[in-house]
Structure formats: C-alpha cells, structure tokens
Design a protein around this motif. Structure first.
Motif, PDB file in Angstrom:
ATOM      1  N   UNK A 230       1.122  -0.926  -0.003  1.00 30.74           N
ATOM      2  CA  UNK A 230      -0.112  -0.240  -0.367  1.00 30.74           C
ATOM      3  C   UNK A 230       1.070   1.259  -0.003  1.00 30.74           C
ATOM      4  N   UNK A 231      -0.239   2.496  -0.395  1.00 37.58           N
ATOM      5  CA  UNK A 231       0.711   3.628  -0.319  1.00 37.58           C
ATOM      6  C   UNK A 231      -0.062   4.652   1.047  1.00 37.58           C
ATOM      7  N   UNK A 232       0.552   5.517   1.609  1.00 32.55           N
ATOM      8  CA  UNK A 232      -0.182   6.487   2.686  1.00 32.55           C
ATOM      9  C   UNK A 232      -0.150   7.420   1.780  1.00 32.55           C
ATOM     10  N   UNK A 233      -1.185   8.077   1.168  1.00 35.18           N
ATOM     11  CA  UNK A 233      -0.745   9.175  -0.102  1.00 35.18           C
ATOM     12  C   UNK A 233      -0.706  10.624   1.462  1.00 35.18           C
ATOM     13  N   UNK A 234      -1.100  11.794   0.180  1.00 31.04           N
ATOM     14  CA  UNK A 234      -1.104  13.094   1.243  1.00 31.04           C
ATOM     15  C   UNK A 234      -2.643  13.561   1.238  1.00 31.04           C
ATOM     16  N   UNK A 235      -3.159  12.546   0.691  1.00 32.11           N
ATOM     17  CA  UNK A 235      -4.915  13.052   1.210  1.00 32.11           C
ATOM     18  C   UNK A 235      -5.116  12.776   2.301  1.00 32.11           C
ATOM     19  N   UNK A 236      -6.472  13.393   2.962  1.00 34.81           N
ATOM     20  CA  UNK A 236      -7.258  13.704   3.756  1.00 34.81           C
ATOM     21  C   UNK A 236      -8.258  13.122   3.781  1.00 34.81           C
ATOM     22  N   UNK A 237      -8.264  12.520   5.396  1.00 36.77           N
ATOM     23  CA  UNK A 237     -10.646  11.790   5.236  1.00 36.77           C
ATOM     24  C   UNK A 237     -10.797  11.862   6.650  1.00 36.77           C
ATOM     25  N   UNK A 238     -12.463  12.096   6.430  1.00 34.68           N
ATOM     26  CA  UNK A 238     -12.798  11.925   7.966  1.00 34.68           C
ATOM     27  C   UNK A 238     -12.340  10.423   8.879  1.00 34.68           C
ATOM     28  N   UNK A 239     -11.537  10.268   9.766  1.00 34.51           N
ATOM     29  CA  UNK A 239     -11.652   8.653  10.330  1.00 34.51           C
ATOM     30  C   UNK A 239     -12.682   9.040  11.363  1.00 34.51           C
ATOM     31  N   UNK A 240     -13.577   7.651  12.017  1.00 30.55           N
ATOM     32  CA  UNK A 240     -14.503   7.453  12.328  1.00 30.55           C
ATOM     33  C   UNK A 240     -15.327   7.388  12.573  1.00 30.55           C
ATOM     34  N   UNK A 241     -15.512   8.106  13.932  1.00 28.85           N
ATOM     35  CA  UNK A 241     -15.734   7.120  14.800  1.00 28.85           C
ATOM     36  C   UNK A 241     -15.557   6.573  14.927  1.00 28.85           C
ATOM     37  N   UNK A 242     -15.038   5.752  16.561  1.00 26.70           N
ATOM     38  CA  UNK A 242     -14.031   4.741  16.549  1.00 26.70           C
ATOM     39  C   UNK A 242     -13.815   3.993  17.826  1.00 26.70           C
ATOM     40  N   UNK A 243     -14.252   2.669  18.408  1.00 22.14           N
ATOM     41  CA  UNK A 243     -14.611   2.152  20.023  1.00 22.14           C
ATOM     42  C   UNK A 243     -13.392   2.121  20.158  1.00 22.14           C
ATOM     43  N   UNK A 244     -12.405   2.956  21.419  1.00 18.73           N
ATOM     44  CA  UNK A 244     -11.457   2.901  21.527  1.00 18.73           C
ATOM     45  C   UNK A 244     -11.076   1.911  22.394  1.00 18.73           C
ATOM     46  N   UNK A 245      -9.476   2.271  23.206  1.00 16.47           N
ATOM     47  CA  UNK A 245      -9.734   1.204  24.761  1.00 16.47           C
ATOM     48  C   UNK A 245     -10.601   1.635  25.508  1.00 16.47           C
ATOM     49  N   UNK A 246     -10.873   2.863  25.757  1.00 19.27           N
ATOM     50  CA  UNK A 246     -11.482   3.115  27.142  1.00 19.27           C
ATOM     51  C   UNK A 246     -13.131   2.427  26.463  1.00 19.27           C
ATOM     52  N   UNK A 247     -13.429   1.651  25.531  1.00 18.31           N
ATOM     53  CA  UNK A 247     -14.258   0.804  25.402  1.00 18.31           C
ATOM     54  C   UNK A 247     -15.847   2.853  25.449  1.00 18.31           C
ATOM     55  N   UNK A 248     -15.508   3.441  24.796  1.00 25.10           N
ATOM     56  CA  UNK A 248     -16.088   4.619  24.599  1.00 25.10           C
ATOM     57  C   UNK A 248     -15.973   5.261  23.346  1.00 25.10           C
ATOM     58  N   UNK A 249     -16.811   5.661  22.281  1.00 27.45           N
ATOM     59  CA  UNK A 249     -16.633   6.209  20.937  1.00 27.45           C
ATOM     60  C   UNK A 249     -14.835   6.763  21.161  1.00 27.45           C
ATOM     61  N   UNK A 250     -14.295   7.096  20.450  1.00 31.17           N
ATOM     62  CA  UNK A 250     -13.053   8.192  20.300  1.00 31.17           C
ATOM     63  C   UNK A 250     -13.991   8.803  18.951  1.00 31.17           C
ATOM     64  N   UNK A 251     -13.514  10.235  19.241  1.00 35.31           N
ATOM     65  CA  UNK A 251     -13.617  11.253  18.035  1.00 35.31           C
ATOM     66  C   UNK A 251     -13.015  11.262  17.187  1.00 35.31           C
ATOM     67  N   UNK A 252     -13.221  11.855  15.931  1.00 38.52           N
ATOM     68  CA  UNK A 252     -13.514  11.651  14.005  1.00 38.52           C
ATOM     69  C   UNK A 252     -12.688  12.973  14.058  1.00 38.52           C
ATOM     70  N   UNK A 253     -11.193  12.399  13.235  1.00 43.60           N
ATOM     71  CA  UNK A 253      -9.519  13.359  13.111  1.00 43.60           C
ATOM     72  C   UNK A 253     -10.080  13.519  11.254  1.00 43.60           C
ATOM     73  N   UNK A 254      -9.177  14.261  10.698  1.00 39.48           N
ATOM     74  CA  UNK A 254      -9.290  14.424   9.058  1.00 39.48           C
ATOM     75  C   UNK A 254      -7.250  13.709   9.377  1.00 39.48           C
ATOM     76  N   UNK A 255      -7.277  12.180   8.108  1.00 37.06           N
ATOM     77  CA  UNK A 255      -5.944  11.615   9.070  1.00 37.06           C
ATOM     78  C   UNK A 255      -6.120  10.879   7.178  1.00 37.06           C
ATOM     79  N   UNK A 256      -4.291  10.393   6.677  1.00 36.77           N
ATOM     80  CA  UNK A 256      -3.615   9.656   5.649  1.00 36.77           C
ATOM     81  C   UNK A 256      -5.029   9.285   5.048  1.00 36.77           C
ATOM     82  N   UNK A 257      -5.067   8.673   3.537  1.00 34.92           N
ATOM     83  CA  UNK A 257      -5.846   8.114   2.852  1.00 34.92           C
ATOM     84  C   UNK A 257      -4.554   7.117   2.820  1.00 34.92           C
TER      85      UNK A 257
END
Length: 434
Positions: A230-257
């Motif tokens: 794969x290639x990690x591009x310089x483009x960014x999109x919204x990632x999340x929400x995701x249930x993380x280690x705390x077992x609660x919903x983590x917030x969304x962020x702009x992350x690499x595609x």
C-alpha cells in the motif's frame, strides 16, 4: 514461527464450524468467550477465508505464546528490547494469492464491530515500513477504516510512523500485515527506540525462529497470513468514530488515505480479528508498556517486583506496582516513577509483595485493609493525560492523577495485615469426597 504453527502447537482453540457474519456476529462471539483462542472456520461471504481471535486475551495465553511463565513476560520483553536478535537472510514468502488493485471487501472480511456508526475496520493491522534515512524497519499497529474499493483511512498516532511519514516528500510506501505470531504483535505494539527494529525484537522473543521476506524492499514476516502492499497518500479524509481502548467512542479526525495496490494471501488464510475495547486489545496496548515502566520504577525503587496495567483501567489509564517496601517513602516514590514512565496513566496503586498486582480482588483487598484515604492518597493536579480518557478536559488535555499507597503502614506490625489462609484449602481435593 507463525500463527498457524502456534495454533497447531497449542491445540486448545475453540473452533466454530457454523457460518458467522463478520458484521456484528463474529465480533460478538469473540467477545462472548475470551478464555481461549477462537477460530472461525466459516465466515459468511468468504468461502476461502478463516478468522481467528483471542490469541492473547488472557495473561496466561500471552505468556504461553512467548514460552514463559505468567510472571516472566516483563523479563522476556525487557531482554528482547535490550538484545534484539538480527534476522537471517530473507526466505521465500508463503503467499499463494496475489490480487492487484483489490476491492478489499470482496476478498477479506472487514468487521463491523459496533452498531451505532457501523464503520468497517481492520483493528489488527500492522504497518511495516523502512525509514528512508536510517534504513531501519519499523512495525506499528494502526487501525484502518475501510473507505470503499482499495482505499482505507489510517489513524496515525504521532509516533515513529508519523515521523517517517512527515519526513517523506510525497506518498509513503508501506506493507500492512495481518495474521502473525503474537510475539510479532507484541513487538509492533511496543514503544521502541527508532534506532531498533521491531522485527529483531520479535526474533529475540522467538529465540531466532522468525522468518522474514521482502515485498518491494519492505521486510515482513514470511509466515504472515495477509499482506497489503500500500501507499499512504497525502490526501486526508474523516476517520472514525471508533470504539477505542476506553470502550467509548473516540472522536473523528482528518487522517491520511491509504491506497492498496496488491493483496497477498496464503491459501485459506486466517484473518486476524481483534475486537476493539476488549481484553485482547487492552493486553496488546498495555503489556508492551510494562517493561518500560518497570525499568523506570526500578531506577527509583530497586525492590520493585512487578508492574501491571490493569484491564479495568483500560490497560492504559490505571496501573499497579508491586514492591518489597523497605521504608515509609517507597510507595510514593514508586508511584511517581510509574506515572513518569507511562504519562498516559492516571492512577497508580502500590501494593506489597504478598499481593498479586494482576488480581483485582487482591488489589482491592489491599486497598480495603491497608489504606486510609486521608493518609495514603496523593493527587497531582493539572497534569497532561491521555487522549483516550473521555473524562479529561478536552480543551486543555489536563486532568488530576493520583497515587494510592495500599501497602502495610510502616509504623504497624505487618502480622496484623497478613491474610490468614484456611488450612490445607489449597491442597485438598474436593473430588476425593464425592
């Protein structure tokens, strides 16, 4: 040494032969019984793929995977960090299937773990990359949200991969690995020096039995079940929400595609499933931090016995330090050192050597019988906390940390605080009386 060999050697996996849906049903089954590895022989919609979960869902399973006793995990990991083992020459890969420009969801089950937002995620994805400046290989866990076709969005925490990515002009070439021996997973989850190779650490944990191969110059375990080029591009999109280690919903962020060019799979591959927020996720996050915390505490309190990041504290936010207390100030010094060794930790409980730090009942018993809040709790206000803690001040990222001294008071007779056992209760066999 790979995942298949581990399963063959153990022979105690729970094998499910009925077809399971990777949307909700498979994760629910994995979460319902975390006592042993679980193999899913039939994954609905994927006739040539199997799933596997709960490889390190207990500390006993984790120790067994490393070939050590339960209390030997910290020592084994510390030794592997201190003396990583050079890898032998690359061997031929064990991959049988290669798909170019794959529609990932057609070939690999990408679970939906939680129903509110219904995002498809790889939670077991390990990114392998070569540092272009040093040539040192790096392995690190990063969750991947499926975004259709051959594209993913990666949650890139600001650690070594992020540093390499930020120093790279244009896209970053990587391999994404899933389905490897737990020793490789533990190494990939370790906060390791950038000058050291996680593959070499894993090789030390496996006593030199790790075979590697190269895909376009990127070294990966030769026994991996699935590899995405794969290639990690310089483009960014919204990632999340995701249930993380705390077992609660983590917030969304702009992350690499991430754009996947090739999919490599072994015949009838095992797709590794780690249910986010459950015990296996917690162990892979927390246990690799314990050797570092232990070393830092040991520099302050040489009589430290063990360190545990507790599952109830998300294996990240709460910890227990076991010491052989010699004088009154030892517990507080041990607690401060532990907080410095793992800045994400919010609470540290210090216990005596007769209390198992991995047994929550014993720790609570020590708190109940050996601790007074006005005397034995120390708070540290306005400290920087973990982004995984939903209770922190989101604007400033600060919170209050605390040290709980649950050791026997220095001015009291230790005999007054010892647990009195029932005679012969540990030796007698009830079956002899049936």
């Amino acid at each position: 040494m790979g995942l298949r060999q581990l399963l063959a050697d153990r022979g105690d996996a729970t094998v499910l032969t009925e077809s399971v849906d990777p949307r909700f049903e498979l994760p629910a089954l994995a979460a319902a019984d975390e006592s042993a590895p679980m193999v899913f022989e039939e994954v609905a919609g994927y006739p040539d793929v199997r799933g596997v979960s709960n490889l390190v869902s207990t500390r006993d399973l984790l120790a067994d995977a490393l070939g050590v006793e339960r209390d030997g995990v910290i020592g084994a990991m510390s030794a592997a960090m201190d003396q990583p083992r050079a890898l032998d020459d690359s061997v031929s890969p064990r991959f049988d299937a290669v798909v170019t420009d794959p529609d990932l969801d057609e070939h690999i089950p990408i679970p939906v773990f939680y129903d509110e937002h219904e995002r498809q995620y790889f939670a077991s994805s390990i990114v392998a990359v070569e540092d272009p400046e040093t040539g040192v290989g790096n392995l690190s866990f990063h969750r991947m949200m499926y975004d259709g076709g051959d594209e993913l969005v990666v949650r890139m925490v600001e650690r070594h991969l992020h540093d390499i990515y930020s120093r790279t002009d244009g896209p970053l070439e990587v391999a994404i690995v899933m389905g490897v021996h737990p020793a490789v997973e533990l190494a990939a989850a370790t906060s390791f020096s950038p000058e050291m190779s996680e593959l070499e650490m894993a090789n030390a944990l496996l006593d030199g039995d790790l075979a590697v191969t190269e895909i376009d110059g990127i070294r990966v375990p030769a026994d991996a079940e699935v590899v995405l080029r794969a290639t990690i591009t310089k483009e960014r999109r919204e990632e999340g929400p995701f249930v993380d280690l705390s077992r609660t919903w983590d917030r969304t962020r702009e992350q690499p595609v991430v754009s996947v060019s090739d999919l490599y799979m072994r015949e009838d591959p095992y797709v590794r499933i780690i249910v986010p927020g459950r015990t296996e996720h917690a162990h892979l996050m927390g246990v690799p931090q314990e050797p570092r915390i232990y070393t830092i505490v040991e520099n302050t309190i040489p009589t430290v016995q063990s360190v545990v990041l507790t599952p109830g504290g998300c294996s990240w936010l709460h910890g227990v330090v076991q010491i052989d207390k010699r004088q009154a100030g030892d517990p507080k010094n041990a607690g401060m050192a532990a907080l410095a060794g793992h800045p994400s930790m919010k609470k540290v409980t210090v216990v005596d050597a007769d209390v198992d730090p991995a047994d929550p009942q014993q720790v609570e018993w020590a708190e109940a019988t050996r601790m007074q809040p006005d005397r034995d709790i120390t708070t540290i206000e306005h400290a920087k906390g973990s982004s995984l803690d939903p209770s922190q001040d989101y604007e400033t990222g600060v919170l209050t940390k605390w040290i709980v001294d649950a050791t026997i008071p220095a001015d009291r007779d230790p005999a007054d605080f010892r647990e009195v056992p029932v005679p012969e209760a540990d030796e007698i066999d009830v079956d002899d009386y049936r």
